[in-house]
Design an enzyme around this catalytic site. Structure first.
Site, PDB file in Angstrom:
ATOM      1  N   LYS A   2       0.855  -1.195   0.000  1.00  0.00           N
ATOM      2  CA  LYS A   2       0.000   0.000   0.000  1.00  0.00           C
ATOM      3  C   LYS A   2       0.883   1.234   0.000  1.00  0.00           C
ATOM      4  O   LYS A   2       2.037   1.176   0.425  1.00  0.00           O
ATOM      5  CB  LYS A   2      -0.861   0.020   1.268  1.00  0.00           C
ATOM      6  CG  LYS A   2      -2.110   0.845   1.131  1.00  0.00           C
ATOM      7  CD  LYS A   2      -3.236   0.050   0.523  1.00  0.00           C
ATOM      8  CE  LYS A   2      -4.455   0.873   0.229  1.00  0.00           C
ATOM      9  NZ  LYS A   2      -5.604   0.023  -0.107  1.00  0.00           N
ATOM     10  N   ASP A   4      -7.040   4.420  -4.344  1.00  0.00           N
ATOM     11  CA  ASP A   4      -7.710   4.254  -3.057  1.00  0.00           C
ATOM     12  C   ASP A   4      -8.345   5.627  -2.812  1.00  0.00           C
ATOM     13  O   ASP A   4      -8.569   6.368  -3.791  1.00  0.00           O
ATOM     14  CB  ASP A   4      -6.691   3.875  -1.960  1.00  0.00           C
ATOM     15  CG  ASP A   4      -7.350   3.332  -0.690  1.00  0.00           C
ATOM     16  OD1 ASP A   4      -7.650   2.129  -0.637  1.00  0.00           O
ATOM     17  OD2 ASP A   4      -7.590   4.110   0.259  1.00  0.00           O
TER      18      ASP A   4
HETATM   19  N1  GLU Z   1      -7.553   0.333  -2.816  1.00  0.00           N
HETATM   20  C1  GLU Z   1      -8.282  -0.856  -3.122  1.00  0.00           C
HETATM   21  C2  GLU Z   1      -8.273  -1.774  -1.925  1.00  0.00           C
HETATM   22  O1  GLU Z   1      -8.301  -1.313  -0.811  1.00  0.00           O
HETATM   23  C3  GLU Z   1      -7.833  -1.512  -4.411  1.00  0.00           C
HETATM   24  C4  GLU Z   1      -6.391  -1.835  -4.527  1.00  0.00           C
HETATM   25  C5  GLU Z   1      -5.965  -2.323  -5.911  1.00  0.00           C
HETATM   26  O2  GLU Z   1      -6.782  -2.374  -6.818  1.00  0.00           O
HETATM   27  O3  GLU Z   1      -4.789  -2.632  -6.053  1.00  0.00           O
HETATM   28  O4  GLU Z   1      -8.316  -2.969  -2.015  1.00  0.00           O
END
Ligand code: GLU
Length: 448
Positions: free
Chosen positions: A128, A168
């Site tokens: 992340k 996100d």
């Molecule tokens: N931000 C989204 C999550 O919390 C998607 C992350 C992504 O697609 O890599 O899962």
């Protein structure tokens, strides 16, 4: 030392080593306690230090992002990328741009992402990133310059086989476009699979925009069906009005539920007749304005300043799709008192530990974020597949795959919960199901 004491010891080590990182502690605490029965059954995980390794990010980057605003002023933000675990695939997880972003937030999200990504059944590890940059009230050119400067540092650490960011909170299609443009310029090569959530005309996947919201509703629908309950006619409160909330509302309405409220960080709207989604989409996706604008177009609707009291609205189903810890212990009690039958987490960790406990103790069907909001990252992984084969699947094909993935996640969570003696506890079920795959891969790959 018995298993409980062992898990407690590891948790205390996490507290000591990551002091002040409250959100990270919260995410780890929930998972670690769910895993006690797993360690009882599998001492080999303890012997191989799986737990000690999984709570420690493999690599973390913190960097400076200088940029120039429209008035010619120099601004400085902080950027993060945490590469948590790549046992089952390249690090994968979104980027969050929000003033509250700090290392604790990114680590809690990265840690959750390991298990969530594992649950999708697709080959993606957990990571992340993000920045404390506040996109609110910024011009389009400021957003572009910020994204370019962010990527100027980030590009060194990512790659389609190494680490694949996406969106996100605060990072949507527009930002991904600017980030991808800068990555391509810096690398002088077209590596489509380095980011997901791209535009459809340059390597994006159909259904990616809708995926988290649709997936959440597919999961909740499965969970209700498991108890012989239908979504038809149910009164639903959805918090948020971003990408997750909008497409959850769209699917809920398609399946015959009535959504009466949604929100943004300033306040919420209540529309007894059911939210008009076209208006919400126009305000949020096109005009990028505040949700209070809604009442200008719908005289019967009401706007309330502040978000918390959205959970005092009586409803059958509550879908928190805004942000972490938006449902606290008190909010949960209120929802239960008003007769809520199901709660589905669209945001990441939107319920406090006390709130989750209250839902489970009172027989509320509870769909935890890791399982229920995994549809977004699942379609991200399908975007990576399409980029690899240089081909695009149709909307129906991707939607069908998403539906199957969500059903599998539900089935696996139910199965694991039952197997370990916690029937109907999808929190424990999802944590265990997600963990087992990663733990076994780590075992096979040795101590690295
Ligand atoms: N931000 C989204 C999550 O919390 C998607 C992350 C992504 O697609 O890599 O899962």
């Amino acid at each position: 030392m018995n298993t409980k004491e062992y898990v407690e010891k590891v948790y205390n080590e996490v507290l000591k080593r990551n002091s002040g990182e409250d959100e990270f502690h919260q995410a780890v605490k929930e998972v670690l306690h769910s895993l006690i029965p797993v360690f009882e059954k599998h001492p080999e995980y303890v012997e191989n230090g799986i737990l000690e390794r999984i709570v420690e990010p493999e690599r973390q980057f913190i960097f400076r992002i200088p940029w120039v605003d429209d008035n010619g002023q120099v601004r400085v933000n902080r950027g993060f990328r945490v590469q948590f675990n790549n046992a089952i695939g390249p690090y994968k997880g979104g980027l969050r741009f929000h003033p509250t972003v700090n290392l604790s937030i990114i680590k809690f999200l990265g840690f959750e992402q390991i298990l969530k990504n594992s649950l999708t059944g697709l080959p993606i590890g957990g990571g992340k990133g993000g920045s404390d940059f506040d996109p609110k009230d910024k011009s389009d050119r400021e957003i572009m310059r910020f994204c370019q400067n962010f990527m100027t540092e980030l590009y060194k650490y990512i790659g389609q086989d190494m680490d694949v960011p996406a969106g996100d909170i605060g990072v949507g299609g527009r930002e991904i476009g600017y980030l991808f443009g800068q990555y391509k310029k810096l690398k002088s090569s077209y590596e489509a699979g380095v980011l997901t959530g791209k535009g459809l005309n340059y390597g994006g996947s159909l259904v990616r925009t809708e995926a988290t919201g649709y997936g959440l509703v597919y999961f909740v629908d499965e969970m209700l069906k498991g108890k012989g309950i239908s979504l038809q006619g149910k009164k639903v409160v959805v918090s948020g009005s971003g990408n997750v909330a909008i497409y959850a509302i769209e699917k809920l309405q398609e399946l015959g539920a009535k959504v009466v409220a949604c929100s943004d960080s300033n306040g919420y709207i209540y529309d007894e007749n059911g939210i008009n989604l076209d208006t919400v989409k126009r305000i949020k996706e096109v005009e990028r304005k505040r949700i209070k604008e809604y009442v200008k177009y719908h005289k019967e609707a009401k706007y309330y300043e502040g978000c918390r009291s959205i959970w005092t609205i009586p409803c059958d189903i509550a879908l928190p799709c805004a942000t972490q810890n938006e449902i606290n212990d008190e909010d949960a009690k209120g929802l239960i008192k008003n007769g809520v039958i199901a709660v589905g987490e669209g945001a990441n960790m939107p319920s406090t530990l006390g709130a989750v406990d209250a839902f489970l103790k009172n027989g509320v069907l509870f769909a935890p974020a890791k399982a229920a909001n995994a549809g977004g990252v699942a379609v991200s992984a399908l975007e990576m597949s399409q980029n690899s084969i240089r081909y695009s699947w149709s909307f129906e094909e991707v939607d069908e795959k998403l539906k199957n993935i969500m059903k599998n996640i539900y089935d696996n969570s139910v199965k694991c919960a039952k197997e370990y003696g916690y029937e109907d506890n999808y929190v424990i079920g999802a944590n265990i199901a997600g963990f087992l795959k990663v733990a076994d891969a780590m075992m096979m790959q040795g101590i690295v």
